[in-house]
Design an enzyme around this catalytic site. Structure first.
Site, mmCIF file in Angstrom:
data_model
loop_
_atom_site.group_PDB
_atom_site.id
_atom_site.type_symbol
_atom_site.label_atom_id
_atom_site.label_comp_id
_atom_site.label_asym_id
_atom_site.label_seq_id
_atom_site.Cartn_x
_atom_site.Cartn_y
_atom_site.Cartn_z
ATOM 1 N N PRO A 313 -3.996 -2.190 -2.818
ATOM 2 C CA PRO A 313 -3.941 -1.939 -1.364
ATOM 3 C C PRO A 313 -4.579 -0.634 -0.914
ATOM 4 O O PRO A 313 -3.897 0.293 -0.467
ATOM 5 C CB PRO A 313 -2.436 -1.967 -1.082
ATOM 6 C CG PRO A 313 -1.819 -1.491 -2.356
ATOM 7 C CD PRO A 313 -2.684 -2.030 -3.454
ATOM 8 N N CYS A 314 -5.897 -0.577 -0.969
ATOM 9 C CA CYS A 314 -6.591 0.625 -0.509
ATOM 10 C C CYS A 314 -6.439 0.819 1.000
ATOM 11 O O CYS A 314 -6.704 1.912 1.520
ATOM 12 C CB CYS A 314 -8.059 0.575 -0.905
ATOM 13 S SG CYS A 314 -8.931 -0.913 -0.390
#
Length: 352
Positions: A313-314
């Protein structure tokens, strides 16, 4: 940039539902925790309960939730919705600017809205959808020429060139491969391309990401060129999980992934997966968490090199000042993801 200290003028614009402020200033209602456009038709709050923002991301970071009536994160929603519905109804159509005008839309406005929201124009998205039709035909065993015609490409060379730009290989080469398989999957936030084998996801990207062709070529090279067209059971599982996740029903971090990168990049990506949904971190936070407090730029570069959207989850990384920063899937998606996860985490906390 608007003067957010001019409270009286902003409140007057809110009461008048002044469209001049739409997309430039948002109002957060302190008593309800809701974020709205100034043009929202909902009942107006008292002036002392208004908080003004020139970036909705800052409001989201402060805990405000998007209004479901005015959808403050969605610019140009009616235009976008109309054209997406038309594209879905006729995926093989060769769209032109003349078609946009016939539907009552200004081509330059459509281009701006789609590029801001999706990173590409509507016409480019339509071409990608036609290419998708051709890929579907190839997966079903159709000859390349039949797939080309079904996809609406006038020439075989044009179809092959478009296919190679996206996948890094000619159509016939990918059909003959096995091992890891590439395919489209549909999600509530748009189509994605996934590369998966029987045990791991190797790539998961939104189809309009500009760096997608380079990412596909790199993953293909790392897998020895053994990327074909089709699905594995893990592809099907990923599609179900992502639909549930983007509908606010579950997390997506339990999908198995193969992290293709340097030791430093993998360390950053593993730390990203430790950020709980509903929380965010800055690049500096990540650098300190991996024991490299001075490597903020390197951490940002590793974040940008992530090829596994959502499951690594950047999007949970924001600026140190609370503002949204670049996201390859589009800032509108980043805003929606953070808002979705904040609501999911709040509901989970309320239950337990």
């Amino acid at each position: 940039m608007r003067d957010l200290t001019d409270h009286d003028s902003l409140y007057a614009a809110l009461l008048a539902r002044d469209p001049a402020y739409d997309g430039r200033v948002w109002v957060g209602v302190a008593t309800t925790g809701i974020l709205c456009r100034l043009t929202c038709p909902a009942r107006k709050p008292h002036p002392e309960n208004c908080r003004w923002f020139d970036d909705p991301a800052i409001a989201l970071a402060q805990g405000f939730r998007p209004c479901r009536r005015c959808d403050p994160l969605d610019e140009g929603a009616p235009v976008v919705a109309d054209l997406l519905a038309a594209l879905k109804a006729e995926p093989g159509r060769r769209w032109s600017e003349r078609d946009l005008v016939a539907r009552g839309h200004d081509p330059s406005t459509v281009r701006r809205l789609f590029r801001r929201r999706f990173g590409q124009s509507f016409l480019a998205m339509a071409r990608a959808e036609r290419l998708r039709q051709g890929v579907t035909m190839l997966k079903q065993g159709a000859p390349v020429i039949e797939a080309q015609l079904d996809a609406g490409f006038e020439s075989a060379s044009g179809f092959r060139a478009a296919f190679r730009r996206l996948f890094g290989h000619a159509p016939q080469q990918m059909r003959e491969q096995g091992g890891a398989l590439a395919d489209w999957i549909d999600t509530p936030l748009g189509a994605m391309i996934v590369i998966a084998d029987d045990t791991h996801l190797h790539l998961l990207e939104f189809v309009e990401r500009k760096a997608l062709p380079a990412g596909l070529a790199r993953i293909s090279a790392l897998l020895g060129g053994q990327v074909g067209l089709g699905r594995t059971p893990l592809t099907d599982r990923a599609e179900v999980v992502l639909v549930d996740y983007l509908s606010g029903r579950r997390e997506a971090a339990d999908l198995p992934v193969k992290l293709h990168g340097t030791d430093f990049q993998r360390k950053v990506w593993q730390e990203l997966r430790r950020i709980p949904p509903g929380e965010t971190r800055s690049y500096g936070d990540l650098a300190r968490a991996i024991g490299a407090p001075r490597a903020v730029r390197a951490v940002a570069a590793a974040n940008a090199a992530n090829r596994l959207a959502l499951v690594v989850p950047c999007h949970r990384v924001i600026g140190a000042d609370g503002r949204m920063q670049g996201y390859a899937g589009g800032l509108w998606r980043k805003q929606r993801l953070i808002a979705l996860e904040a609501e999911w985490a709040a509901n989970l906390s309320a239950k337990g």
